[in-house]
Design an enzyme around this catalytic site. Structure first.
Site, short mmCIF file in Angstrom:
data_model
loop_
_atom_site.label_atom_id
_atom_site.label_comp_id
_atom_site.label_asym_id
_atom_site.label_seq_id
_atom_site.Cartn_x
_atom_site.Cartn_y
_atom_site.Cartn_z
N ASP A 76 0.80 -1.22 0.00
CA ASP A 76 0.00 0.00 0.00
C ASP A 76 0.84 1.28 0.00
O ASP A 76 0.28 2.36 0.00
CB ASP A 76 -0.98 0.01 1.18
CG ASP A 76 -0.27 0.12 2.54
OD1 ASP A 76 0.96 0.04 2.58
OD2 ASP A 76 -0.97 0.25 3.56
N TYR A 114 10.34 5.33 0.87
CA TYR A 114 11.33 4.45 1.49
C TYR A 114 12.72 4.62 0.90
O TYR A 114 13.71 4.13 1.48
CB TYR A 114 10.88 2.99 1.37
CG TYR A 114 9.84 2.60 2.39
CD1 TYR A 114 10.18 2.12 3.64
CD2 TYR A 114 8.47 2.72 2.09
CE1 TYR A 114 9.23 1.77 4.57
CE2 TYR A 114 7.51 2.37 3.01
CZ TYR A 114 7.89 1.89 4.25
OH TYR A 114 6.93 1.56 5.17
#
Length: 454
Positions: free
Chosen positions: A173, A268
């Site tokens: 997600d 990330y």
């Protein structure tokens, strides 16, 4: 195609995400009709605590759906049409080790990136294969496993190698959460966006953000240069990702794009492109695992106890993109909707200058027969090189798991961009072997003191 109403099993039923996922299912019953929901978890005590909350959510919307709670795989999966997998092998006590061991060596401590992600992968690949085998033994022959289990890239690569014909769709997600923020910045619902994206899971870039045929990425660049990937008022962020560590993560897209403005990065990438700054701001004694255990986990378990005692369920869980996305994908699989979603698939030329068999994250049309990836073409040399290094680290980790090879595990840790030297890699790996003795396959050394080990 499978015929509704469906039997749905949730593997990892004791997860604190389960009530939110079930709430997402309940508000979409007309789109995804259900005959039964089954919770399955090897941790019976945890699941029994969560289950009454889940049942309350179901009964608030339906009296007809059968609800089953079990730790018996035959009961869990017999005749099931869909399995949502969200396993966390070792639970949060091992996530804490994944984060704290690298930090003791001055290296990023994160559950899916860097050494922590590699450790988590070593714990998860073989249990995921066991789950696939159980589903194939008991479930409907056309059943789909929609896998949310982290670290998604490593798990997907392990499944590709060990169970290449499994009906598994691997999803994450994080890109959808980014799309939610993009939509908030642009003033449109995320479902109105059509994006181009390439990469590996937790390691990719948006290259176009289309709204009604117009690429809005130039507008986003200007906004990100001021605020990061957040609305000007950060409080408008999804509550699931609005605590201080997540706000910092969304803000860190700004320095990444200050250096490399062409594409919009997955958040990330901060761990790989600015690891020193990340480590400077991490508390080695109180990591994200502690935040979650003392935040979401404690809040939901306290609510479960309150509900058991009083029959009143406090507002203790959040329904966000996590649950909504998995339901979107399941609907598209179930009814051959051919909706376009970002998912993890075997490359097969989708990214022209990455290996054919790499597990990549790209847009795909989700059909009843599985995903049909959209071709993104060749990616620039800088991005290709970053992707190849990360891919090699992940593939070596999978090979280490399958072969029980210490040397390949060490190579995987050494290649990871978050790890500065081979000495750091070895020290972290050796400490993690001790911490994961109950979870990892045995890693054997092929060489000792210059001699081949017997």
């Amino acid at each position: 195609m499978l015929k509704p109403p469906f039997i749905l099993s949730i593997a990892g039923g004791g997860s604190t995400y389960t009530p939110g996922i079930v709430k997402s299912l309940m508000v979409r019953l007309s789109d995804f009709p259900l005959a039964e929901i089954r919770l399955y978890d090897i941790d019976s005590a945890r699941q029994e605590t969560i289950a009454p909350v889940v049942e309350k959510v179901i009964r608030d919307h339906s009296q007809q759906i059968k609800f089953t709670v079990t730790n018996d795989p035959e009961v869990a999966f017999s005749g099931a049409h869909f399995v949502f997998a969200q396993m966390r092998v070792g639970q949060y006590k091992m996530r804490e080790q994944d984060e704290k061991i690298p930090l003791r060596h001055g290296v990023v401590g994160q559950e899916t990136c860097g050494p922590g992600g590699l450790a988590y992968g070593l714990r998860t690949i073989l249990p995921m294969v066991e789950l696939i085998d159980l589903v194939e033994r008991y479930a409907d022959k056309k059943a789909w496993i929609v896998n949310y289990s982290n670290p998604a890239a490593i798990v997907a690569e392990g499944v590709r190698r060990l169970r290449p014909n499994a009906r598994v769709l691997n999803i994450c997600d994080m890109p959808v959460a980014a799309m939610r923020n993009i939509g908030a910045i642009l003033g449109v619902d995320r479902h109105k966006l059509e994006v181009d994206y390439f990469g590996l899971n937790h390691f990719g870039w948006f290259t176009r953000v289309m709204v009604d045929g117009e690429d809005r990425l130039p507008e986003l660049r200007r906004h990100i240069a001021k605020f990061g990937l957040l609305t000007e008022d950060a409080a408008q962020t999804d509550p699931q990702h609005s605590d201080p560590s997540w706000v910092k993560t969304w803000r860190n897209i700004k320095p990444i794009m200050d250096h490399f403005p062409d594409y919009l990065p997955n958040p990330y990438l901060q761990y790989y492109l600015m690891p020193n700054e990340i480590v400077e701001h991490q508390d080695p004694d109180y990591t994200r695992a502690n935040e979650v255990m003392n935040g979401r986990e404690k809040k939901l378990f306290a609510a479960a106890q309150e509900y058991k005692r009083t029959g009143v369920l406090p507002d203790a869980f959040h329904v966000g993109v996590h649950g909504a996305f998995i339901v979107d994908v399941a609907c598209s699989l179930a009814f051959d909707l051919r909706q376009r979603h970002l998912v993890i698939v075997e490359n097969k030329g989708a990214i022209a200058n990455l290996p054919y068999d790499a597990m990549v994250e790209v847009p795909a049309y989700i059909t009843a027969a599985g995903p049909e990836p959209v071709r993104m073409g060749a990616v620039p040399l800088f991005h290709q090189t970053l992707l190849m290094q990360q891919l090699a680290s992940e593939q070596l980790l999978v090979e280490a798991t399958i072969e029980g090879s210490y040397e390949k595990a060490l190579q995987a840790f050494t290649l990871n961009r978050t790890v500065p030297t081979m000495q750091h890699a070895r020290a972290i790996l050796d400490e993690m072997i001790e911490a994961n003795r109950d979870y990892w396959p045995t890693l054997q050394k092929a060489w000792r003191n210059g001699e081949a080990a017997q």
